[in-house]
Design a protein around this motif. Structure first.
Motif, PDB file in Angstrom:
ATOM      1  N   SER A 113      -7.377 -20.359  38.661  1.00 56.02           N
ATOM      2  CA  SER A 113      -6.607 -19.526  37.726  1.00 56.02           C
ATOM      3  C   SER A 113      -7.368 -18.335  37.153  1.00 56.02           C
ATOM      4  O   SER A 113      -6.859 -17.647  36.276  1.00 56.02           O
ATOM      5  CB  SER A 113      -6.035 -20.358  36.573  1.00 56.02           C
ATOM      6  N   THR A 114      -8.572 -18.051  37.650  1.00 53.22           N
ATOM      7  CA  THR A 114      -9.273 -16.853  37.212  1.00 53.22           C
ATOM      8  C   THR A 114      -8.937 -15.715  38.168  1.00 53.22           C
ATOM      9  O   THR A 114      -8.410 -15.936  39.268  1.00 53.22           O
ATOM     10  CB  THR A 114     -10.803 -17.072  37.179  1.00 53.22           C
ATOM     11  N   THR A 115      -9.237 -14.496  37.746  1.00 56.12           N
ATOM     12  CA  THR A 115      -9.008 -13.321  38.588  1.00 56.12           C
ATOM     13  C   THR A 115     -10.241 -12.430  38.541  1.00 56.12           C
ATOM     14  O   THR A 115     -11.049 -12.513  37.607  1.00 56.12           O
ATOM     15  CB  THR A 115      -7.783 -12.497  38.125  1.00 56.12           C
ATOM     16  N   GLU A 116     -10.343 -11.585  39.533  1.00 56.86           N
ATOM     17  CA  GLU A 116     -11.435 -10.625  39.592  1.00 56.86           C
ATOM     18  C   GLU A 116     -10.938  -9.379  40.305  1.00 56.86           C
ATOM     19  O   GLU A 116     -10.338  -9.474  41.381  1.00 56.86           O
ATOM     20  CB  GLU A 116     -12.618 -11.227  40.355  1.00 56.86           C
ATOM     21  N   GLU A 117     -11.174  -8.219  39.710  1.00 48.95           N
ATOM     22  CA  GLU A 117     -10.814  -6.971  40.386  1.00 48.95           C
ATOM     23  C   GLU A 117     -12.007  -6.524  41.219  1.00 48.95           C
ATOM     24  O   GLU A 117     -13.140  -6.503  40.743  1.00 48.95           O
ATOM     25  CB  GLU A 117     -10.429  -5.880  39.401  1.00 48.95           C
ATOM     26  N   VAL A 118     -11.741  -6.178  42.479  1.00 50.13           N
ATOM     27  CA  VAL A 118     -12.790  -5.695  43.369  1.00 50.13           C
ATOM     28  C   VAL A 118     -12.418  -4.303  43.863  1.00 50.13           C
ATOM     29  O   VAL A 118     -11.242  -3.955  43.965  1.00 50.13           O
ATOM     30  CB  VAL A 118     -13.016  -6.644  44.571  1.00 50.13           C
ATOM     31  N   VAL A 119     -13.434  -3.528  44.153  1.00 47.82           N
ATOM     32  CA  VAL A 119     -13.258  -2.194  44.720  1.00 47.82           C
ATOM     33  C   VAL A 119     -13.567  -2.281  46.205  1.00 47.82           C
ATOM     34  O   VAL A 119     -14.615  -2.806  46.595  1.00 47.82           O
ATOM     35  CB  VAL A 119     -14.190  -1.171  44.050  1.00 47.82           C
TER      36      VAL A 119
END
Length: 132
Positions: A113-119
């Motif tokens: 349930s965690t999120t991470e924004e990646v480039v």
């Protein structure tokens, strides 16, 4: 190889769907292309994921095999750390058309349930957006 063909087809469809000579929304195209590559990663299609990378400097089979092994290892690490990647959302993109470069922003939604924004840095080669 199928992945690159799919992206070329997506570019042609986008061009056909653009109204009255309007340009294709490059930000959407870049973001969707990056999302497609990462979906290949999640689906275990490591060869297609690697084909979505820019290989113009090092196209050797051994280098591609190293990239495939690294992709597989990344997926396993995410499974251990976050119960895997459940889905990928597009957050946006920035395109520098003059330099045929872009950054796609993806949100990795993990199984815990965690999120991470990646480039995802991208480069355009022969009208196809590839990961750098």
């Amino acid at each position: 190889m199928g992945c690159v063909r799919f992206v070329k087809m997506a570019v042609m469809v986008s061009m056909l769907l653009s109204c009255g000579g309007e340009s294709v929304d490059q930000e959407q195209l870049v973001a969707t292309t990056a999302q497609l590559y990462y979906q290949y990663l999640l689906d275990g299609k490591y060869d297609d994921f690697v084909e979505g990378m820019d290989h113009h400097l090092s196209p050797s089979p051994s280098y591609k095999e190293q990239l495939r092994v690294n992709a597989k290892m990344f997926v396993r690490q995410q499974e251990k750390a976050h119960k895997g990647i459940a889905s990928i959302r597009v957050s946006g993109a920035e395109v520098d058309e003059r330099h045929h470069a872009a950054n796609a922003f993806l949100v990795l939604c993990y199984g815990d349930s965690t999120t991470e924004e990646v480039v995802v840095p991208m480069v355009e080669r022969d009208k196809v957006w590839l990961m750098r």
